[in-house]
Motif scaffolding. Structure first.
Motif, PDB file in Angstrom:
ATOM      1  N   LYS A 181      -1.246  -1.380  -4.053  1.00 49.52           N
ATOM      2  CA  LYS A 181      -2.477  -0.484  -4.074  1.00 49.52           C
ATOM      3  C   LYS A 181      -2.181   1.000  -3.856  1.00 49.52           C
ATOM      4  O   LYS A 181      -1.351   1.288  -2.988  1.00 49.52           O
ATOM      5  CB  LYS A 181      -3.234  -1.020  -2.932  1.00 49.52           C
ATOM      6  N   ALA A 233      -8.362  -4.832   0.994  1.00 47.86           N
ATOM      7  CA  ALA A 233      -7.250  -5.990   0.787  1.00 47.86           C
ATOM      8  C   ALA A 233      -7.666  -7.177   1.912  1.00 47.86           C
ATOM      9  O   ALA A 233      -7.279  -8.432   1.744  1.00 47.86           O
ATOM     10  CB  ALA A 233      -6.080  -5.675   1.020  1.00 47.86           C
ATOM     11  N   CYS A 250      -7.938   1.344   2.403  1.00 49.72           N
ATOM     12  CA  CYS A 250      -7.158   0.713   1.341  1.00 49.72           C
ATOM     13  C   CYS A 250      -6.871  -0.669   1.972  1.00 49.72           C
ATOM     14  O   CYS A 250      -6.947  -1.914   1.271  1.00 49.72           O
ATOM     15  CB  CYS A 250      -5.784   1.372   1.371  1.00 49.72           C
ATOM     16  N   ALA A 280       0.816  -1.274  -0.009  1.00 48.18           N
ATOM     17  CA  ALA A 280       0.039  -0.041   0.140  1.00 48.18           C
ATOM     18  C   ALA A 280       0.858   1.195   0.019  1.00 48.18           C
ATOM     19  O   ALA A 280       1.857   1.482   1.095  1.00 48.18           O
ATOM     20  CB  ALA A 280      -0.896  -0.061   1.384  1.00 48.18           C
TER      21      ALA A 280
END
Ligand code: SAH
Length: 214
Positions: free
Chosen positions: A36, A74, A70, A6
């Protein structure tokens, strides 16, 4: 093994992860590594992801909400082991790399600027890891170092186990020096024993030099 990074700078990570041994391993599906973009998860209409620190002080701090959203994106199928790259974390060693290579799913958070709001770290992070006692501008390079070190221990990424069990730090020893062609370079010759073809002596030389260097 599945690793999700991330970051606010996914292109920086993809550039590195598409090259060489790790790039090949990803394309061959030996390991899943994806990035991401934390900015894609912000609820701020101007796509902001950071703000000034409470209590004053310089720089900007990454806000909790985009990092948390975020992370949630996931977690749909499985909960990952969450690592925050941080100069305050436990220092990365080959032992730690071995331990992490046993995990099925790792989510790595890259901080930037002054770091990340402590509340989201407290809420979701399992472990903070540092690449050493110095500060770099963002968690991307540290995350790439961690990812690379873990990936090379995963089945299929390197040709076989031999490729990593004889390397520096695997069993506490450093590797012996390496030489390649030509036999003479700059008036320096490759150690004679390595040219001898005598397998036992070569092994003894490697062991002796490995101990000496360590
Ligand atoms: N203000 C922080 C440093 C922020 S550096 C402090 O003084 O502790 C910005 C980001 O880079 C951090 O959030 C972290 O994700 C990453 N980073 C910097 N140095 C690092 C290191 N040695 N190991 C791992 N991550 C690091």
């Amino acid at each position: 093994m599945n690793i999700v990074i991330a970051t606010l700078f996914p292109d920086m990570c993809e550039t590195v992860l598409n090259e060489s041994i790790i790039g090949r391993a990803r394309r061959a599906n030996h390991i899943q590594i994806s990035c991401k973009n934390i900015r894609d998860y912000t609820e701020n209409k101007h796509r902001r992801v950071d703000d000034k620190p409470y209590g004053g002080g310089r720089g900007m701090v990454m806000q909790a909400q985009p990092v948390y959203s975020c992370y949630l994106s996931a977690c749909e199928e499985q909960k990952p082991y969450v690592i925050y790259m941080s100069p305050k974390g436990t220092k990365l060693t080959e032992e730690k790399v071995k331990e992490l290579s046993e995990k099925e799913y790792i989510f790595i958070i890259c901080g930037h600027y002054e770091g990340v709001d402590q509340r989201v770290i407290d809420k979701i992070v399992d472990e903070e890891i540092s690449i050493g006692d110095y500060v770099v501008t963002g968690g991307e390079l540290p995350a790439l170092i961690l990812t690379d070190a873990v990936a090379r221990l995963i089945d299929g990424v390197l040709p076989d186990e031999e490729a990593f069990i004889n390397e520096s730090h695997w069993d506490g020893y450093l590797e012996h020096p390496q030489y390649t062609h030509p036999e003479f370079w700059d008036d320096r010759r490759v150690p004679e024993v390595l040219l001898s073809g005598h397998h036992k002596n070569i092994e003894a030389w490697k062991k002796e030099n490995s101990i000496k260097i360590t």
